[in-house]
Design an enzyme around this catalytic site. Structure first.
Site, PDB file in Angstrom:
ATOM      1  N   SER A 171       0.786  -1.241   0.000  1.00 44.33           N
ATOM      2  CA  SER A 171       0.000   0.000   0.000  1.00 44.33           C
ATOM      3  C   SER A 171       0.820   1.294   0.000  1.00 44.33           C
ATOM      4  O   SER A 171       0.492   2.215  -0.754  1.00 44.33           O
ATOM      5  CB  SER A 171      -0.959   0.013   1.191  1.00 44.33           C
ATOM      6  N   ALA A 218       6.438  -0.901   3.571  1.00 39.65           N
ATOM      7  CA  ALA A 218       5.430  -1.285   4.562  1.00 39.65           C
ATOM      8  C   ALA A 218       6.058  -1.704   5.888  1.00 39.65           C
ATOM      9  O   ALA A 218       5.403  -1.684   6.915  1.00 39.65           O
ATOM     10  CB  ALA A 218       4.574  -2.426   4.020  1.00 39.65           C
ATOM     11  N   CYS A 219       7.331  -2.114   5.858  1.00 36.54           N
ATOM     12  CA  CYS A 219       7.895  -2.798   7.024  1.00 36.54           C
ATOM     13  C   CYS A 219       9.184  -2.164   7.529  1.00 36.54           C
ATOM     14  O   CYS A 219      10.107  -1.918   6.749  1.00 36.54           O
ATOM     15  CB  CYS A 219       8.241  -4.234   6.663  1.00 36.54           C
ATOM     16  N   GLY A 268       4.696   0.150   9.007  1.00 37.28           N
ATOM     17  CA  GLY A 268       4.510  -0.507  10.299  1.00 37.28           C
ATOM     18  C   GLY A 268       5.873  -0.780  10.924  1.00 37.28           C
ATOM     19  O   GLY A 268       6.857  -0.945  10.207  1.00 37.28           O
ATOM     20  N   ASN A 276       8.460  -7.316  11.325  1.00 34.43           N
ATOM     21  CA  ASN A 276       7.463  -6.260  11.144  1.00 34.43           C
ATOM     22  C   ASN A 276       6.143  -6.680  11.828  1.00 34.43           C
ATOM     23  O   ASN A 276       6.041  -7.801  12.327  1.00 34.43           O
ATOM     24  CB  ASN A 276       7.279  -6.017   9.645  1.00 34.43           C
ATOM     25  N   PRO A 277       5.128  -5.809  11.822  1.00 34.28           N
ATOM     26  CA  PRO A 277       3.901  -6.081  12.588  1.00 34.28           C
ATOM     27  C   PRO A 277       3.192  -7.393  12.290  1.00 34.28           C
ATOM     28  O   PRO A 277       2.648  -8.021  13.194  1.00 34.28           O
ATOM     29  CB  PRO A 277       3.003  -4.897  12.255  1.00 34.28           C
ATOM     30  N   CYS A 278       3.130  -7.792  11.063  1.00 36.79           N
ATOM     31  CA  CYS A 278       2.379  -9.040  10.817  1.00 36.79           C
ATOM     32  C   CYS A 278       3.271 -10.269  10.791  1.00 36.79           C
ATOM     33  O   CYS A 278       2.805 -11.383  10.522  1.00 36.79           O
ATOM     34  CB  CYS A 278       1.554  -8.883   9.546  1.00 36.79           C
ATOM     35  N   GLU A 334       5.798 -11.327   8.843  1.00 36.51           N
ATOM     36  CA  GLU A 334       6.344 -11.966   7.650  1.00 36.51           C
ATOM     37  C   GLU A 334       7.722 -11.457   7.263  1.00 36.51           C
ATOM     38  O   GLU A 334       8.371 -12.024   6.397  1.00 36.51           O
ATOM     39  CB  GLU A 334       5.377 -11.778   6.466  1.00 36.51           C
ATOM     40  N   THR A 391      -1.370  -9.143   2.597  1.00 38.40           N
ATOM     41  CA  THR A 391      -2.087  -8.488   1.490  1.00 38.40           C
ATOM     42  C   THR A 391      -3.506  -8.077   1.880  1.00 38.40           C
ATOM     43  O   THR A 391      -4.433  -8.164   1.065  1.00 38.40           O
ATOM     44  CB  THR A 391      -2.145  -9.369   0.207  1.00 38.40           C
ATOM     45  N   THR A 445      -5.127  -5.268   2.282  1.00 43.34           N
ATOM     46  CA  THR A 445      -5.853  -4.322   1.436  1.00 43.34           C
ATOM     47  C   THR A 445      -5.616  -4.564  -0.047  1.00 43.34           C
ATOM     48  O   THR A 445      -6.550  -4.491  -0.844  1.00 43.34           O
ATOM     49  CB  THR A 445      -5.471  -2.871   1.776  1.00 43.34           C
ATOM     50  N   ILE A 446      -4.372  -4.860  -0.425  1.00 36.30           N
ATOM     51  CA  ILE A 446      -4.144  -5.020  -1.874  1.00 36.30           C
ATOM     52  C   ILE A 446      -4.906  -6.217  -2.444  1.00 36.30           C
ATOM     53  O   ILE A 446      -5.270  -6.213  -3.608  1.00 36.30           O
ATOM     54  CB  ILE A 446      -2.642  -5.057  -2.266  1.00 36.30           C
TER      55      ILE A 446
HETATM   56  N1  UDP Z   1       0.867  -2.495   7.758  1.00 41.39           N
HETATM   57  C1  UDP Z   1       0.727  -1.418   8.628  1.00 41.39           C
HETATM   58  N2  UDP Z   1      -0.527  -0.929   8.925  1.00 41.39           N
HETATM   59  C2  UDP Z   1      -1.655  -1.472   8.393  1.00 41.39           C
HETATM   60  C3  UDP Z   1      -1.527  -2.570   7.514  1.00 41.39           C
HETATM   61  C4  UDP Z   1      -0.256  -3.052   7.216  1.00 41.39           C
HETATM   62  O1  UDP Z   1       1.707  -0.913   9.134  1.00 41.39           O
HETATM   63  O2  UDP Z   1      -2.769  -0.993   8.697  1.00 41.39           O
HETATM   64  C5  UDP Z   1       2.228  -3.009   7.409  1.00 41.39           C
HETATM   65  C6  UDP Z   1       2.704  -4.128   8.306  1.00 41.39           C
HETATM   66  O3  UDP Z   1       4.101  -4.071   8.400  1.00 41.39           O
HETATM   67  C7  UDP Z   1       2.288  -5.351   7.540  1.00 41.39           C
HETATM   68  C8  UDP Z   1       2.613  -4.917   6.135  1.00 41.39           C
HETATM   69  O4  UDP Z   1       2.229  -3.545   6.115  1.00 41.39           O
HETATM   70  O5  UDP Z   1       2.980  -6.482   7.966  1.00 41.39           O
HETATM   71  C9  UDP Z   1       1.934  -5.651   5.040  1.00 41.39           C
HETATM   72  O6  UDP Z   1       0.543  -5.726   5.284  1.00 41.39           O
HETATM   73  P1  UDP Z   1      -0.492  -6.012   4.118  1.00 41.39           P
HETATM   74  O7  UDP Z   1       0.119  -6.975   3.164  1.00 41.39           O
HETATM   75  O8  UDP Z   1      -1.804  -6.372   4.726  1.00 41.39           O
HETATM   76  O9  UDP Z   1      -0.588  -4.560   3.431  1.00 41.39           O
HETATM   77  P2  UDP Z   1      -1.295  -4.028   2.084  1.00 41.39           P
HETATM   78  O10 UDP Z   1      -0.207  -3.735   1.127  1.00 41.39           O
HETATM   79  O11 UDP Z   1      -2.271  -5.051   1.600  1.00 41.39           O
HETATM   80  O12 UDP Z   1      -2.000  -2.764   2.512  1.00 41.39           O
END
Ligand code: UDP
Length: 582
Positions: free
Chosen positions: A84, A99-100, A128, A281-283, A285, A431, A433-434
């Site tokens: 995102s 993201a991480c 995150g 990171n938060p989730c 992975e 993933t 949201t994506i």
């Molecule tokens: N993450 C975050 N806040 C959120 C969602 C995701 O900081 O509200 C970070 C976190 O490090 C997570 C990573 O983005 O492990 C990937 O999350 P995800 O694949 O769900 O993100 P997307 O790209 O789909 O938004």
């Protein structure tokens, strides 16, 4: 440096109405509260910024343009999506694309509050943060300069949590944190129970950092040492089986804490000379070194099924192409990125880690008429991820030949083995949201429900019926609105006699799948993933503590890097909920 609108002749994005709503809310450019960008413009903006990096490597305008078009098509086709922050921020003021992040916390007041400040800066940009609290001295140990006593890791986690809460309001998305404490830290018991009350430390996921020594002690049913983080000396003992049981008990109650196998993260640390991995990171992975960040991207497997001689098969040729373009894209993101702190920029540019993963695995299994809970699915998981990792390495090698290896290559595990541009290439992200943007099942998770309600951050709820199920219903003659409504209420197709048995088997949902299959799929992906796999192991509400303990043991046996469990109904507020009744 480029026009703002995507050329009219370029393919349009085939987005669902829900995907459009998500993009309009938080991804597309706005001016005075009005959306001033189409999804195509967004993909065009991102593709251009990422492709322009080529100029730094001596490529001309024409090549940049061609590459931008390929990047654009991959996103507009919904075959590949970066994380995102890349979609939101590329080509805009923030410019923060990862993201991480993992930030170090050293044991001094100055360093602790530095980390809080840095986390706030990162949260503001949509990233995150993960932290290890293991270096902090334990509760009630002395503070030399004041003669007082220390308040310990858990009390500081509450401060981090409050800061995150305050920043949350203004950021592009909720700031998420991971807090990790080593199992041999003297405050481990307080840590394990710190989220007992669901309303505490809500901006953190917590995981216990498990060591090999601890797992051995559990097996031998004996005590293990607690280590003072300052002196490295043993300062007490706990019964390993008892601590293990406490972790299991809490996870059974509300899904927390998770566990991460720290020694395994370090066994696969590609740059041990640069530092030790203490957190993810938060989730979960993405294990990272202190001050390291990583940008992720995911391939949509749902779209990589094709027909051959009347049979649905994996489109290997296209998967190869998308994998290579995706790695090229993610490597460019490292250079296009605006880093929140200079030490993070230095670390990221030293290792050049990227994390390419997948989404839509469950959809792909359905299209291949294979049950997620089967040997065949485990085999597909291994085959697909092995293929992606192999292709990713080939592309990283090609980039290394063109642009040089990652600067910390010397002394890395690849030194003298294989020249690569990136210290890691693969990660399975949630993933969250994506996958909604792509209309695909998330990550490598099974379907949560055949029809379900999904509540997103701001409280908007979407009702969704799986589109592949709708197609099958039409094709195989069980399409009735009455049936669909009943299925939507129940969330599952199991037991509906109108639905053919094989369709029931293929549309098996998360809670119907035995935890063992969940873990075996996670392990299958982990086998060919440099970083880690985001996965939730779902349990029925009736699952026992012994069931959870067995799952931990199996995950350990099968070489997983960690485990997150969730027993249905064990938390008041669930992000996903089966059926439409909620
Ligand atoms: N993450 C975050 N806040 C959120 C969602 C995701 O900081 O509200 C970070 C976190 O490090 C997570 C990573 O983005 O492990 C990937 O999350 P995800 O694949 O769900 O993100 P997307 O790209 O789909 O938004």
């Amino acid at each position: 440096s480029f026009q703002e609108s995507a050329p009219k002749t370029w393919p349009k994005a085939k987005l669902t109405p829900n995907a459009r709503v998500i993009l309009e809310k938080r991804y597309l450019k706005q001016e005075n509260g009005k959306v001033i960008e189409t999804p195509e413009d967004m993909f065009y903006r991102v593709a251009n910024v990422i492709a322009e990096v080529e100029e730094r490597y001596g490529k001309g305008k024409k090549e940049v343009k061609e590459l931008a078009k390929e990047f654009y098509a991959m996103m507009a086709n919904l075959e590949f999506m970066p994380n995102s922050p890349t979609l939101m921020n590329a080509g805009r003021d923030l410019g923060q694309l990862s993201a991480c992040f993992v930030l170090p916390i050293e044991d001094s007041m100055e360093k602790i509050f530095d980390a809080i400040k840095f986390a706030a800066i990162i949260h503001k940009s949509g990233g995150g943060t993960g932290f290890s609290f293991s270096r902090l001295r334990s509760k009630n140990s002395t503070v030399r300069s004041t003669g007082g006593v220390a308040s310990g890791p858990v009390s500081f986690m509450k401060v981090f949590n409050a800061a995150t809460e305050a920043v949350k309001q203004g950021g592009t998305r909720r700031g998420a944190n991971m807090g990790i404490l080593r199992v041999d830290h003297p405050d481990i018991q307080e840590f394990i129970s710190c989220k007992e009350d669901n309303k505490e430390i809500t901006n953190f996921n917590i995981s216990v950092g498990i060591t090999e020594e601890f797992m051995k002690a559990v097996k031998e049913r004996r005590d293990y040492d607690l280590i003072d983080p300052h002196t490295g000396k043993a300062v007490g003992k706990l019964s390993a089986p008892e601590v293990f049981h406490t972790i299991v008990d809490h996870a059974w109650r509300n899904g927390e804490p998770g566990i991460v196998f720290l020694d395994r993260l370090n066994r696969d640390n590609p740059t041990p000379k640069i530092g030790e991995i203490e957190a993810t990171n938060p989730c979960g992975e993405q294990p990272l070194l202190p001050n390291e960040a990583c940008n992720l991207g995911s391939i949509n497997l749902k779209l990589l099924v094709t027909e051959k001689n009347g049979k649905a098969v994996v489109n290997w040729e296209r998967l190869s192409y998308v994998t290579r373009q995706a790695i090229h894209f993610l490597d460019n993101v490292i250079d296009a990125n605006t880093y929140p702190l200079p030490m993070i920029e230095e670390m990221v540019k030293g290792n050049r880690k990227v994390g390419l993963g997948v989404m839509g695995f469950a959809d792909m299994m359905i299209l291949l008429q294979t049950s997620y809970a089967s040997e065949d699915a485990v085999e597909y998981a291994e085959k697909i991820m092995n293929f992606i990792q192999t292709e990713a390495r080939l592309e990283s090698q090609r980039l290394a030949e063109e642009r040089g290896t990652f600067p910390n290559y010397e002394g890395s595990i690849y030194d003298g083995v294989r020249k690569l541009r990136n210290a890691t290439l693969t990660t399975i992200a949630p993933t969250g949201t994506i996958s909604m943007i792509c209309g695909a099942s998330s990550g490598v998770e099974p379907l949560f429900a055949v029809a379900y309600t999904k509540t997103v951050m701001d409280g908007t709820a979407f009702v969704e019926v799986n589109p592949i199920f709708e197609n099958y219903a039409k094709e195989y003659g069980f399409d009735s609105s009455e049936l669909m409504r009943k299925i939507a209420d129940k969330g599952t197709v199991l037991g509906f006699s109108e639905v053919p048995d094989w369709v029931q088997a293929v549309f098996v949902t998360a809670q119907e799948i035995d935890p063992e299959w969940h873990i075996r799929i996670q392990a299958a992906f982990q086998k060919y993933t440099d970083n880690a796999v985001s996965k939730t192991i779902n349990f029925a509400n009736s699952a026992t503590r012994e069931d959870i303990a067995k799952a931990y043991e199996l995950a350990y046996e099968l070489n997983c890097k960690g485990l997150t469990v969730y027993r249905d109904g064990s938390r008041d507020e669930q992000v996903l909920s089966a059926g439409t009744s909620q």
